[in-house]
Design a protein around this motif. Sequence first.
Motif, mmCIF file in Angstrom:
data_model
loop_
_atom_site.group_PDB
_atom_site.id
_atom_site.type_symbol
_atom_site.label_atom_id
_atom_site.label_comp_id
_atom_site.label_asym_id
_atom_site.label_seq_id
_atom_site.Cartn_x
_atom_site.Cartn_y
_atom_site.Cartn_z
ATOM 1 N N ASP A 245 0.798 -1.226 0.000
ATOM 2 C CA ASP A 245 0.000 0.000 0.000
ATOM 3 C C ASP A 245 0.832 1.279 0.000
ATOM 4 O OD1 ASP A 245 0.884 -0.226 2.624
ATOM 5 O OD2 ASP A 245 -1.111 -0.025 3.530
ATOM 6 N N ASN A 246 2.068 1.225 0.504
ATOM 7 C CA ASN A 246 2.859 2.459 0.561
ATOM 8 C C ASN A 246 4.346 2.263 0.219
ATOM 9 O OD1 ASN A 246 3.950 1.256 2.851
ATOM 10 N ND2 ASN A 246 2.908 2.626 4.282
ATOM 11 N N PHE A 247 4.754 1.043 -0.121
ATOM 12 C CA PHE A 247 6.117 0.702 -0.519
ATOM 13 C C PHE A 247 7.160 0.963 0.566
ATOM 14 C CE2 PHE A 247 3.832 1.066 -4.476
ATOM 15 C CZ PHE A 247 4.256 -0.069 -5.149
ATOM 16 N N ARG A 248 6.726 1.001 1.814
ATOM 17 C CA ARG A 248 7.663 1.128 2.922
ATOM 18 C C ARG A 248 8.147 -0.263 3.330
ATOM 19 N NH1 ARG A 248 7.234 6.297 5.808
ATOM 20 N NH2 ARG A 248 8.382 5.177 7.406
ATOM 21 N N PRO A 249 9.392 -0.372 3.804
ATOM 22 C CA PRO A 249 9.927 -1.684 4.206
ATOM 23 C C PRO A 249 9.061 -2.346 5.271
ATOM 24 C CG PRO A 249 11.657 -0.038 4.179
ATOM 25 C CD PRO A 249 10.367 0.706 3.992
ATOM 26 N N ARG A 250 8.985 -3.651 5.186
ATOM 27 C CA ARG A 250 8.311 -4.441 6.223
ATOM 28 C C ARG A 250 9.096 -5.722 6.428
ATOM 29 N NH1 ARG A 250 2.874 -7.550 4.684
ATOM 30 N NH2 ARG A 250 3.631 -8.801 6.399
ATOM 31 N N ALA A 251 8.956 -6.291 7.599
ATOM 32 C CA ALA A 251 9.655 -7.538 7.906
ATOM 33 C C ALA A 251 9.109 -8.672 7.041
ATOM 34 C CB ALA A 251 9.490 -7.880 9.386
ATOM 35 N N ILE A 252 9.992 -9.557 6.648
ATOM 36 C CA ILE A 252 9.568 -10.760 5.935
ATOM 37 C C ILE A 252 8.803 -11.620 6.940
ATOM 38 C CG2 ILE A 252 10.373 -12.846 4.744
ATOM 39 C CD1 ILE A 252 12.900 -11.183 3.937
ATOM 40 N N PRO A 253 7.577 -12.043 6.598
ATOM 41 C CA PRO A 253 6.789 -12.859 7.536
ATOM 42 C C PRO A 253 7.520 -14.142 7.937
ATOM 43 C CG PRO A 253 5.419 -12.102 5.719
ATOM 44 C CD PRO A 253 6.842 -11.756 5.370
ATOM 45 N N PRO A 254 7.285 -14.624 9.155
ATOM 46 C CA PRO A 254 8.016 -15.788 9.677
ATOM 47 C C PRO A 254 7.987 -17.027 8.776
ATOM 48 C CG PRO A 254 6.796 -14.731 11.441
ATOM 49 C CD PRO A 254 6.389 -14.048 10.164
ATOM 50 N N ALA A 255 6.831 -17.390 8.235
ATOM 51 C CA ALA A 255 6.753 -18.596 7.384
ATOM 52 C C ALA A 255 7.603 -18.433 6.134
ATOM 53 C CB ALA A 255 5.300 -18.884 7.011
ATOM 54 N N LEU A 256 7.583 -17.258 5.558
ATOM 55 C CA LEU A 256 8.373 -16.980 4.358
ATOM 56 C C LEU A 256 9.862 -16.935 4.703
ATOM 57 C CD1 LEU A 256 8.095 -16.462 1.365
ATOM 58 C CD2 LEU A 256 7.545 -14.095 1.864
ATOM 59 N N ARG A 257 10.191 -16.323 5.828
ATOM 60 C CA ARG A 257 11.590 -16.262 6.288
ATOM 61 C C ARG A 257 12.148 -17.671 6.484
ATOM 62 N NH1 ARG A 257 15.203 -13.402 8.372
ATOM 63 N NH2 ARG A 257 14.097 -11.441 8.487
ATOM 64 N N THR A 258 11.359 -18.542 7.107
ATOM 65 C CA THR A 258 11.795 -19.924 7.330
ATOM 66 C C THR A 258 12.017 -20.639 6.002
ATOM 67 O OG1 THR A 258 10.681 -20.035 9.462
ATOM 68 C CG2 THR A 258 11.153 -22.134 8.377
ATOM 69 N N ALA A 259 11.086 -20.458 5.058
ATOM 70 C CA ALA A 259 11.225 -21.089 3.737
ATOM 71 C C ALA A 259 12.483 -20.595 3.031
ATOM 72 C CB ALA A 259 9.987 -20.815 2.885
ATOM 73 N N PHE A 260 12.732 -19.286 3.080
ATOM 74 C CA PHE A 260 13.943 -18.730 2.461
ATOM 75 C C PHE A 260 15.193 -19.277 3.126
ATOM 76 C CE2 PHE A 260 11.587 -14.650 1.098
ATOM 77 C CZ PHE A 260 11.402 -15.117 -0.191
ATOM 78 N N ALA A 261 15.201 -19.315 4.459
ATOM 79 C CA ALA A 261 16.377 -19.796 5.195
ATOM 80 C C ALA A 261 16.659 -21.260 4.863
ATOM 81 C CB ALA A 261 16.171 -19.610 6.699
ATOM 82 N N ASP A 262 15.602 -22.071 4.828
ATOM 83 C CA ASP A 262 15.771 -23.483 4.513
ATOM 84 C C ASP A 262 16.263 -23.665 3.077
ATOM 85 O OD1 ASP A 262 14.906 -24.053 7.071
ATOM 86 O OD2 ASP A 262 12.915 -24.742 6.444
ATOM 87 N N ALA A 263 15.685 -22.906 2.133
ATOM 88 C CA ALA A 263 16.062 -23.022 0.716
ATOM 89 C C ALA A 263 17.501 -22.591 0.494
ATOM 90 C CB ALA A 263 15.134 -22.186 -0.153
#
Length: 151
Positions: free
Chosen positions: A122-140
């Motif tokens: 909605d405003n293109f301001r930074p936001r934290a990567i959600p936990p489920a997505l963060r875990t998937a990225f970390a595992d990958a």
Amino acid sequence: MRAQNGVQAFAHQCRVYYEDTDAGGVVYYVNYLKFMERARTEHLRALGFVQSQLAGENLLFVVHSAEARYHAPARLDDELTVTAEITELNRASLRFKQQVWRVKDTTLLCEGQFMVACVRADNFRPRAIPPALRTAFADAGGLGKQSSAGD
């Protein structure tokens, strides 16, 4: 294509079409960036996340910075393998190392690094990567538990 950390890098197959080339039948340089964007999108999809659904959750990924190095030309009808390896995971961003290879002779054509930021749709301001997505990225990426400090 094995990543430096021993994890298999995500690989996306594509083909060079007429629209990707210049008058000489050589891939126009900016199209390598498109191939890499598609590989990152397919990597996200393979992790179980679809960008259109994430946008509905007020989350977008945008390219913050890009670096590319060109080694050899791809040509019309070449089959390509485009890799996407997560090399860094921060609170609101991640870094990808990517390569484009010609399949028939395993020639490295282009490689690059991309910093991708997670922002509110909605405003293109930074936001934290959600936990489920963060875990998937970390595992990958074989990154295990990453620090959420710094971006």
